[in-house]
Design an enzyme around this catalytic site. Structure first.
Site, PDB file in Angstrom:
ATOM      1  N   LYS A  12     -13.964  -8.266  -6.762  1.00  0.00           N
ATOM      2  CA  LYS A  12     -14.652  -8.891  -5.647  1.00  0.00           C
ATOM      3  C   LYS A  12     -16.959  -8.714  -5.817  1.00  0.00           C
ATOM      4  O   LYS A  12     -17.497  -7.587  -5.836  1.00  0.00           O
ATOM      5  CB  LYS A  12     -14.379  -7.377  -4.815  1.00  0.00           C
ATOM      6  N   LYS A  59       0.395  -1.458  -0.194  1.00  0.00           N
ATOM      7  CA  LYS A  59       0.208  -0.027  -0.027  1.00  0.00           C
ATOM      8  C   LYS A  59       1.044   1.406  -0.172  1.00  0.00           C
ATOM      9  O   LYS A  59       1.850   1.253   0.585  1.00  0.00           O
ATOM     10  CB  LYS A  59      -0.771   0.007   1.207  1.00  0.00           C
TER      11      LYS A  59
END
Ligand code: MG
Length: 367
Positions: free
Chosen positions: A265, A165
């Site tokens: 997702k 990240k």
């Protein structure tokens, strides 16, 4: 076969460590998950879970699932859950949009279809493909040596895909990316995931400065238009994640050649029925896929793994296990970590369901 009862359970899932996104955009210590149980007149029961990450990170929120199910219940009761497309059409007419509300219902329908036919869900989604599914790590943004230590820890457990990240200032992000890329363990693949944190100018500056690095860049900016601006000014492979909500979003991205892959997702796009359409388009057009859910227990993760398991290995990059980031494990069965890899259960349906001792009384029952 008819749906005769819909039970809704709300559960708090504490995180092992508080989760923060760069720039103080988000900090949370627990997830708010909703479990849906569908009972049928033939005694077959199906389960689904809806758990938006951080409850409000995406245009979805946990309590909205419960309110949405209340709206949908009248049209769901009496439906044959094995007719997944028919059930989805009925939900889309009754409540346009709100895919995160429909996802746990849709997944529970697939669970019932599997149990009714004696097949695991992956076989119903096109058939189990050979090989295991890689699990990707999620590496919080930190100083570069600490991020590398986390990657090495995951690598020692068998992980080969790492999602680092980023999203702070330009100089720090360039330093992070170069440091990690130079020291990646052998055989590992690196994703640089900004989770929408960059403005186009920052994304372009970071990516131009790190052009020689072999990595995917994921979800650089907040909107499709901003990410596409970055796309036109840079050369690295891009994965779009948070901004792909519908089949139409994917069509636009493909038309524009805006990415080389997507994060798919099921909870974000409305469940397995709609996620399968998106998966099939990606396979047909050569886009790679990370297939994972937005959050939750091993129940949510297992639904995504069934879709990943039925995706040709060539297009299937990895999945992610939210259930390893929470302090409770209330699921019996399910896809589990087999040394950085996983496999969809072979039992009929999802092969995962909540331990009845874990769930409190349902907060709503429609019948
Ligand atoms: Mg992502």
């Amino acid at each position: 076969m008819k749906i005769v009862r819909i039970s809704v359970f709300a559960q708090t899932l504490p995180l092992r460590r508080p989760y923060e996104l760069q720039g103080g955009r988000l900090r949370f210590e627990e997830l708010d998950s909703t479990f849906i149980r569908l009972d049928t007149d033939e005694g077959v029961t199906g389960w689904g879970e809806g758990c938006p990450w951080g409850s409000t990170y995406l245009p979805a929120f946990a309590r909205g699932i419960r309110a949405g199910i209340e709206e949908l219940a009248p049209v769901l009761l009496g439906q044959d859950p094995r007719r997944t497309e028919v059930v989805n059409s009925a939900m889309d007419i009754a409540l346009p949009g709100h895919p995160y509300v429909k996802s746990p219902v849709d997944i529970a329908c697939w669970d019932i279809l599997g149990k009714a036919t004696g097949l695991p869900v992956c076989d119903l989604l096109g058939g189990r493909r050979p090989g295991a599914v890689a699990i990707q790590s999620s590496i919080p943004s930190d100083d570069p040596p600490e991020m590398l230590r986390t990657i090495e820890r995951y690598h020692a457990m068998g992980y080969t895909i790492h999602s680092a990240k980023v999203g702070s200032d330009v100089a720090s992000d360039i330093e992070r990316i170069e440091y990690l890329a130079e020291r990646m363990p052998p055989g590992c693949s690196l994703t640089i995931d900004a989770n929408r944190a960059w403005t186009p100018d920052r994304a372009i500056r970071v990516m131009r400065a790190t052009e020689a690095v072999d990595a995917y860049f994921e979800e650089p900016c907040d909107t499709y238009e901003e990410s596409f601006q970055v796309r036109r000014a840079t050369r690295q492979p891009i994965i779009l994640d948070e901004i792909i909500h519908t089949y139409g979003d994917l069509l636009r991205a493909h038309r524009d050649r805006a990415c080389e892959g997507i994060g798919l997702k099921p909870n974000r796009v409305g469940g397995l029925t709609k996620a399968r359409r998106i998966r099939d388009f990606c396979v047909q057009t050569g886009l790679i896929l990370n297939i994972e859910d937005t959050g939750g227990t091993a129940l949510a993760d297992t639904g995504a793994v069934h879709l990943a398991q039925s995706t040709p290995a060539r297009y299937r990059r990895g999945t992610w296990f939210c259930h390893e980031m929470i302090t409770v494990d209330p699921i019996i069965g399910g896809a589990r970590n087999l040394g950085g890899m996983t496999r969809a259960p072979a039992t009929p349906g999802l092969g995962a369901e909540p331990d009845p001792e874990f769930l409190a009384d349902p907060m709503a029952v429609y019948q």
